[in-house]
Motif scaffolding. Structure first.
Motif, PDB file in Angstrom:
ATOM      1  N   LEU A 184       0.803  -1.218   0.000  1.00 43.50           N
ATOM      2  CA  LEU A 184       0.000   0.000   0.000  1.00 43.50           C
ATOM      3  C   LEU A 184       0.839   1.272   0.000  1.00 43.50           C
ATOM      4  O   LEU A 184       0.317   2.355  -0.297  1.00 43.50           O
ATOM      5  CB  LEU A 184      -0.925   0.021   1.224  1.00 43.50           C
ATOM      6  CG  LEU A 184      -2.034  -1.034   1.281  1.00 43.50           C
ATOM      7  CD1 LEU A 184      -2.783  -0.923   2.602  1.00 43.50           C
ATOM      8  CD2 LEU A 184      -2.991  -0.873   0.107  1.00 43.50           C
ATOM      9  N   TRP A 185       2.111   1.158   0.337  1.00 42.23           N
ATOM     10  CA  TRP A 185       2.946   2.337   0.494  1.00 42.23           C
ATOM     11  C   TRP A 185       3.716   2.674  -0.778  1.00 42.23           C
ATOM     12  O   TRP A 185       4.055   1.786  -1.565  1.00 42.23           O
ATOM     13  CB  TRP A 185       3.934   2.136   1.644  1.00 42.23           C
ATOM     14  CG  TRP A 185       3.272   2.070   2.983  1.00 42.23           C
ATOM     15  CD1 TRP A 185       2.844   0.954   3.633  1.00 42.23           C
ATOM     16  CD2 TRP A 185       2.976   3.169   3.849  1.00 42.23           C
ATOM     17  NE1 TRP A 185       2.285   1.289   4.849  1.00 42.23           N
ATOM     18  CE2 TRP A 185       2.346   2.641   5.008  1.00 42.23           C
ATOM     19  CE3 TRP A 185       3.165   4.551   3.745  1.00 42.23           C
ATOM     20  CZ2 TRP A 185       1.920   3.451   6.056  1.00 42.23           C
ATOM     21  CZ3 TRP A 185       2.746   5.358   4.791  1.00 42.23           C
ATOM     22  CH2 TRP A 185       2.133   4.807   5.929  1.00 42.23           C
ATOM     23  N   LYS A 186       4.035   3.949  -0.941  1.00 43.16           N
ATOM     24  CA  LYS A 186       4.822   4.378  -2.098  1.00 43.16           C
ATOM     25  C   LYS A 186       6.237   3.843  -2.031  1.00 43.16           C
ATOM     26  O   LYS A 186       6.853   3.541  -3.053  1.00 43.16           O
ATOM     27  CB  LYS A 186       4.855   5.910  -2.175  1.00 43.16           C
ATOM     28  CG  LYS A 186       3.527   6.535  -2.574  1.00 43.16           C
ATOM     29  CD  LYS A 186       3.675   8.053  -2.683  1.00 43.16           C
ATOM     30  CE  LYS A 186       2.376   8.701  -3.142  1.00 43.16           C
ATOM     31  NZ  LYS A 186       2.500  10.177  -3.230  1.00 43.16           N
ATOM     32  N   SER A 187       6.782   3.762  -0.819  1.00 45.86           N
ATOM     33  CA  SER A 187       8.143   3.279  -0.653  1.00 45.86           C
ATOM     34  C   SER A 187       8.309   2.686   0.738  1.00 45.86           C
ATOM     35  O   SER A 187       7.546   2.998   1.659  1.00 45.86           O
ATOM     36  CB  SER A 187       9.155   4.412  -0.848  1.00 45.86           C
ATOM     37  OG  SER A 187       9.063   5.353   0.216  1.00 45.86           O
ATOM     38  N   ASP A 188       9.317   1.848   0.876  1.00 47.22           N
ATOM     39  CA  ASP A 188       9.621   1.263   2.180  1.00 47.22           C
ATOM     40  C   ASP A 188      10.045   2.356   3.155  1.00 47.22           C
ATOM     41  O   ASP A 188       9.702   2.313   4.344  1.00 47.22           O
ATOM     42  CB  ASP A 188      10.737   0.231   2.028  1.00 47.22           C
ATOM     43  CG  ASP A 188      11.040  -0.483   3.327  1.00 47.22           C
ATOM     44  OD1 ASP A 188      10.188  -1.249   3.806  1.00 47.22           O
ATOM     45  OD2 ASP A 188      12.143  -0.257   3.873  1.00 47.22           O
ATOM     46  N   ARG A 189      10.761   3.326   2.655  1.00 50.85           N
ATOM     47  CA  ARG A 189      11.219   4.421   3.515  1.00 50.85           C
ATOM     48  C   ARG A 189      10.046   5.196   4.096  1.00 50.85           C
ATOM     49  O   ARG A 189      10.026   5.504   5.291  1.00 50.85           O
ATOM     50  CB  ARG A 189      12.129   5.368   2.719  1.00 50.85           C
ATOM     51  CG  ARG A 189      12.651   6.545   3.530  1.00 50.85           C
ATOM     52  CD  ARG A 189      13.508   7.457   2.672  1.00 50.85           C
ATOM     53  NE  ARG A 189      13.986   8.604   3.430  1.00 50.85           N
ATOM     54  CZ  ARG A 189      14.688   9.600   2.910  1.00 50.85           C
ATOM     55  NH1 ARG A 189      15.007   9.580   1.614  1.00 50.85           N
ATOM     56  NH2 ARG A 189      15.079  10.618   3.662  1.00 50.85           N
ATOM     57  N   GLN A 190       9.056   5.511   3.252  1.00 48.80           N
ATOM     58  CA  GLN A 190       7.889   6.241   3.748  1.00 48.80           C
ATOM     59  C   GLN A 190       7.134   5.416   4.791  1.00 48.80           C
ATOM     60  O   GLN A 190       6.669   5.944   5.804  1.00 48.80           O
ATOM     61  CB  GLN A 190       6.950   6.596   2.590  1.00 48.80           C
ATOM     62  CG  GLN A 190       5.757   7.446   3.052  1.00 48.80           C
ATOM     63  CD  GLN A 190       4.653   7.547   2.014  1.00 48.80           C
ATOM     64  OE1 GLN A 190       4.367   6.580   1.317  1.00 48.80           O
ATOM     65  NE2 GLN A 190       4.021   8.714   1.920  1.00 48.80           N
ATOM     66  N   MET A 191       7.007   4.125   4.542  1.00 48.41           N
ATOM     67  CA  MET A 191       6.310   3.259   5.487  1.00 48.41           C
ATOM     68  C   MET A 191       7.021   3.258   6.840  1.00 48.41           C
ATOM     69  O   MET A 191       6.387   3.437   7.886  1.00 48.41           O
ATOM     70  CB  MET A 191       6.220   1.833   4.940  1.00 48.41           C
ATOM     71  CG  MET A 191       5.517   0.864   5.902  1.00 48.41           C
ATOM     72  SD  MET A 191       5.231  -0.782   5.180  1.00 48.41           S
ATOM     73  CE  MET A 191       6.915  -1.399   5.082  1.00 48.41           C
ATOM     74  N   LYS A 192       8.325   3.063   6.831  1.00 52.16           N
ATOM     75  CA  LYS A 192       9.081   3.033   8.078  1.00 52.16           C
ATOM     76  C   LYS A 192       8.961   4.356   8.834  1.00 52.16           C
ATOM     77  O   LYS A 192       8.691   4.377  10.046  1.00 52.16           O
ATOM     78  CB  LYS A 192      10.562   2.738   7.791  1.00 52.16           C
ATOM     79  CG  LYS A 192      10.875   1.284   7.515  1.00 52.16           C
ATOM     80  CD  LYS A 192      12.381   1.103   7.379  1.00 52.16           C
ATOM     81  CE  LYS A 192      12.756  -0.353   7.209  1.00 52.16           C
ATOM     82  NZ  LYS A 192      14.221  -0.537   7.068  1.00 52.16           N
ATOM     83  N   GLN A 193       9.192   5.445   8.131  1.00 51.13           N
ATOM     84  CA  GLN A 193       9.151   6.763   8.776  1.00 51.13           C
ATOM     85  C   GLN A 193       7.784   7.040   9.386  1.00 51.13           C
ATOM     86  O   GLN A 193       7.678   7.530  10.518  1.00 51.13           O
ATOM     87  CB  GLN A 193       9.515   7.852   7.777  1.00 51.13           C
ATOM     88  CG  GLN A 193      10.981   7.878   7.375  1.00 51.13           C
ATOM     89  CD  GLN A 193      11.292   8.973   6.366  1.00 51.13           C
ATOM     90  OE1 GLN A 193      10.407   9.459   5.652  1.00 51.13           O
ATOM     91  NE2 GLN A 193      12.552   9.382   6.300  1.00 51.13           N
ATOM     92  N   THR A 194       6.724   6.724   8.648  1.00 52.16           N
ATOM     93  CA  THR A 194       5.375   7.015   9.135  1.00 52.16           C
ATOM     94  C   THR A 194       5.014   6.139  10.317  1.00 52.16           C
ATOM     95  O   THR A 194       4.479   6.624  11.328  1.00 52.16           O
ATOM     96  CB  THR A 194       4.351   6.816   8.009  1.00 52.16           C
ATOM     97  OG1 THR A 194       4.698   7.640   6.893  1.00 52.16           O
ATOM     98  CG2 THR A 194       2.953   7.189   8.486  1.00 52.16           C
TER      99      THR A 194
END
Length: 334
Positions: A184-194
């Protein structure tokens, strides 16, 4: 029940529980094989936060569930299902331009089924901060959300942040299940940060081993729990699959073994059942060990059915299950 250093949880008071998420139609295959080839499906309703709401209601709590649906048969099914389960529908909005999301799930003899989601651009993905700001917080004492809502769209991401801020401003206890859904996320980085940001602002965070491994590179429930505490959460409850669950406040820790079942039918919804069990116990003023025991029991019961929420019990069924089941062996977690 195995208890090391039990924990008294502060900040949870009786009251309504606010949940915001995406209710979806669920079509479960009636026979084994690829979803493209099976001849029959059974229709029901799913959605992580909706599952938790149903579990809480059956255990005597007062959930308030917000979502948005399309003006279509799946949306009407969700409304009907909510009414059948005594859930308040006053926070369910209708969208004339978007459809209600749905999912298809395969049937398997062993292991996890394959699940296919059809939710892009759904009505619920249009939820935004304005919807959150319109919520009447009167009587709400706890807010539970998962990492699915912020992953649906930019507007639901902002709505998730607004939910946390609204809760903190109104002294509402915040419960957060990271519930990673990478697709569902644009990127793994965005998922982790959020997920780390939302976890840091939660009073209680409910990760599993997989989230601890992905977010912190850790595999031990003790270390994962401490990592979430160091990240900012007040309490961390780490789900250890069928073996049990561990909780810590950064000073004390308690591990409670899980419940044995004869055979696992479907694991989908077990984590939501666990959350409903834990939260219902905390809302009753119980200590953490009792909350973990209840969470493990409800989660185990949910694995016995194909539906994402059909196995969620009332108190009578829950008590009978706890009284009649064997516990898993206690693991060393230190």
């Amino acid at each position: 029940m195995a208890v090391s250093h039990d924990i008294a949880v502060s900040g949870v008071r009786p009251g309504k529980v606010l949940l915001v998420g995406e209710g979806m139609g669920l079509f479960a295959a009636g026979e084994e094989g690829p979803c493209s080839e099976v001849g029959s499906f059974s229709a029901s309703v799913a959605g992580a936060e909706l599952n938790v709401a149903i579990g809480l209601e059956r255990l005597g709590q007062h959930p308030v569930y917000m979502t948005r649906i399309g003006q279509d048969p799946i949306g009407e099914r969700i409304l009907y299902f909510m009414r059948q389960n005594n859930l308040d529908t006053s926070l369910v909005g209708k969208d004339a331009t978007r459809s209600t999301g749905f999912m298809m799930k395969s049937k398997v003899e062993q292991g996890d089924p394959k699940t296919y989601y059809f939710r892009k651009g759904s009505a619920a993905s249009a939820l935004g901060p304005a919807d959150v700001k319109a919520i009447d917080c009167s009587g709400i004492s706890l807010m539970h959300m998962t990492g699915i809502l912020p992953a649906l769209s930019e507007s639901t991401l902002e709505a998730s942040k607004a939910l946390v801020e609204l809760s903190r401003a109104n002294q509402i206890f915040v419960s957060f299940d990271p519930n990673e859904r990478p697709a569902l996320w644009k990127s793994d980085r965005q998922m982790k940060q959020t997920l780390l940001s939302l976890s840091a602002k939660a009073d209680l965070v409910l990760p599993g081993i997989s989230e601890g491994r992905h977010l912190f590179g850790l595999d031990n429930v003790h270390d994962i729990g401490q990592a979430f505490i160091d990240n900012g959460a007040r309490y961390a409850v780490v789900k250890d699959g069928p073996d049990g669950a561990y909780a810590t406040d950064g000073h004390d820790g308690v591990y409670v073994p899980g419940f044995k079942v004869d055979a696992v039918v479907d694991t989908v919804g077990a984590g939501d059942g666990f959350a409903a069990g834990v939260l219902s116990a905390l809302l009753e003023g119980r200590r953490m060990s009792e909350a973990l025991e209840r969470g493990c029991a409800v989660g185990a019961m949910q694995t016995q059915v194909v539906s994402d929420n059909e196995g969620l019990p009332d108190k009578s069924r829950l008590n009978d299950f706890i009284a009649g089941r064997q516990r898993a062996a206690v693991r060393q977690v230190g």
